[in-house]
Design a protein around this motif. Structure first.
Motif, PDB file in Angstrom:
ATOM      1  N   ARG A 138       0.835  -1.204   0.000  1.00  0.00           N
ATOM      2  CA  ARG A 138       0.000   0.000   0.000  1.00  0.00           C
ATOM      3  C   ARG A 138       0.875   1.262   0.000  1.00  0.00           C
ATOM      4  NH1 ARG A 138      -5.181  -0.093   0.634  1.00  0.00           N
ATOM      5  NH2 ARG A 138      -5.147  -2.172   1.561  1.00  0.00           N
ATOM      6  N   ARG A 139       1.981   1.223   0.759  1.00  0.00           N
ATOM      7  CA  ARG A 139       2.878   2.383   0.796  1.00  0.00           C
ATOM      8  C   ARG A 139       3.567   2.584  -0.560  1.00  0.00           C
ATOM      9  NH1 ARG A 139       8.392   3.194   2.358  1.00  0.00           N
ATOM     10  NH2 ARG A 139       8.764   5.317   3.116  1.00  0.00           N
ATOM     11  N   ASP A 140       3.945   1.493  -1.220  1.00  0.00           N
ATOM     12  CA  ASP A 140       4.549   1.602  -2.555  1.00  0.00           C
ATOM     13  C   ASP A 140       3.623   2.355  -3.508  1.00  0.00           C
ATOM     14  OD1 ASP A 140       6.830   0.159  -1.847  1.00  0.00           O
ATOM     15  OD2 ASP A 140       6.009  -1.760  -2.535  1.00  0.00           O
ATOM     16  N   LEU A 141       2.344   2.003  -3.479  1.00  0.00           N
ATOM     17  CA  LEU A 141       1.384   2.637  -4.384  1.00  0.00           C
ATOM     18  C   LEU A 141       1.196   4.112  -4.045  1.00  0.00           C
ATOM     19  CD1 LEU A 141      -1.350  -0.132  -4.808  1.00  0.00           C
ATOM     20  CD2 LEU A 141       0.565   0.409  -6.317  1.00  0.00           C
ATOM     21  N   ALA A 142       1.225   4.444  -2.760  1.00  0.00           N
ATOM     22  CA  ALA A 142       1.094   5.847  -2.354  1.00  0.00           C
ATOM     23  C   ALA A 142       2.295   6.662  -2.842  1.00  0.00           C
ATOM     24  CB  ALA A 142       0.959   5.945  -0.839  1.00  0.00           C
TER      25      ALA A 142
END
Length: 433
Positions: free
Chosen positions: A104-108
């Protein structure tokens, strides 16, 4: 407008310190969580404690696309699958697909990176984007989609294909920006001209193109035919996707988003690092990626880097245009040739369309190069002498640039197959024999 001024305008020493800090944390993470890297580092007698500054990156192992294939599908992931919220993958045309996982952090982070790029192109929340990269496993469509939303602009999720409908929606929805491959932009421009809608009725003003190499001549061609300001965006799915680097209004190289990616240029032959200004193979280390972080990933893209100040105010290192790929390089009779060199010559001559095909063959143990190129309307003629003269001029110009004689085949307008994705520029029959 600068989207993330603290990071995009950071002083060089401050940036190097940040990169060094993130590099150390990255190496600790992959050493403990990715058996492939732990084994590689142990073979080189390197531990995370040996990596403290950006200068220490040369102590780390390289990663290649073959490593991704050998560890298919999830062998290079650094987190459990319960933390992976999205998968992307390459087409796998030359073997197993290369699979990439995102937390999820990668996508953000990815969305924020794309928003930086779009801001550098002069777009903002008032723009309407037609995202014409392919959606699905390819990173282009969804990468730009979420970046546009992060910017606060409007997305038309067109994907590729159905060009007639695409033209209608660009017109009817009042799209002000388009993202796609440069070859598809040229195809779309031709289709728009044939659609019978006056160009002044379109609101397009910004074109964002990537996923394949393109030249300055091709930029001018697109800008003239589409009436847009054309910018380059660069990325690759293994590292993140589009948005790893981007041009600014100055169009003098692409700013690398250095707080997330550590770039190097190496010699493709010796693998030794090269200084700024020298052309070689581009290598990236992903500094903040959680799902599938990579150490010193060899992109095979050939370019150079510079840290000279940019008038736009951004201080991030810039990469030159990609001049070719070390694995796309054609060796014909001992001469190294890149398709971009041929394209450059073709687009210097007003008689030709930017549509061409290189056919390489081997006859009686001798390599041959045939260049098929479309002649523009108005220049294609039934008069044999005119066509012979045109063919001879192109052959002479190519010979002076390539150092190799090519057979020239002039073809009628619109006769070379168009692509709604990446253009196919080379047929190497030697590989098929």
């Amino acid at each position: 407008m600068i989207w993330n001024q603290p990071k995009e305008c950071m002083g060089r020493e401050q940036m190097r310190a940040l990169q060094g800090e993130r590099l150390h944390k990255l190496v600790e993470r992959v050493y403990h969580n990715t058996p492939f890297y732990r084994r590689k580092m142990q073979e080189m007698d390197v531990t995370p404690d040996d990596i403290r500054t950006v200068d220490d990156v040369v102590k780390l192992p390289f990663t290649t696309k073959q490593d991704l294939r050998d560890n298919y599908p999830y062998g290079l992931f650094a987190v459990p699958m319960s933390q992976i919220v999205r998968l992307h993958a390459s087409s796998g045309t030359t073997g197993s697909p290369t699979v990439v996982g995102y937390t999820r952090r990668d996508l953000a982070i990815w969305s924020e990176m794309i928003a930086r790029c779009l801001s550098a192109f002069g777009t903002d929340c008032n723009d309407i984007f037609s995202v014409a990269y392919g959606y699905g496993l390819f990173t282009g469509g969804l990468g730009l989609h979420y970046g546009v939303e992060h910017l606060g602009a409007t997305v038309i999720p067109m994907s590729s294909g159905n060009t007639a409908k695409h033209i209608k929606l660009i017109h009817d929805f009042g799209a002000t920006a388009i993202t796609c491959t440069p070859s598809y932009a040229l195809y779309l421009a031709e289709a728009m001209a044939q659609a019978g809608i006056p160009r002044e009725e379109f609101r397009l003003k910004t074109g964002i193109f990537g996923a394949e190499p393109w030249t300055e001549n091709m930029r001018r061609e697109i800008e003239t035919k589409m009436g847009v300001n054309a910018y380059n965006i660069y990325g690759l799915s293994e590292v993140m996707g589009p948005g790893v680097s981007h041009e600014c209004a100055c169009k003098n190289g692409s700013h690398i988003i250095e707080d997330h990616f550590l770039p190097e240029i190496i010699s493709p032959d010796t693998l030794e690092p090269l200084p700024y200004g020298e052309q070689g193979e581009l290598v990236f280390t992903t500094l903040t990626k959680e799902g599938m972080p990579l150490l010193r990933y060899r992109t095979k893209d050939l370019c150079s880097l510079t840290d000279e100040p940019c008038p736009c105010g951004r201080t991030n290192v810039r990469m030159s245009r990609i001049v070719g790929r070390s694995d796309d390089m054609l060796i014909i009779r001992g001469v190294n040739i890149f398709p971009s060199q041929v394209e450059s010559v073709i687009l210097e001559m007003e008689e030709f369309e930017p549509h061409y095909l290189l056919v390489v063959d081997r006859v009686q143990n001798l390599d041959s190069l045939e260049v098929q190129v479309e002649v523009r309307d108005g220049f294609y003629s039934d008069e044999v002498s005119k066509m012979i003269g045109l063919r001879q001029r192109l052959a002479a110009r190519l010979h002076s640039v390539l150092g190799l004689k090519a057979d020239i085949k002039l073809v009628e307008p619109s006769s070379i197959e168009r692509s709604e994705g990446k253009a196919r520029r080379v047929i190497d029959k030697r590989i098929l024999h």
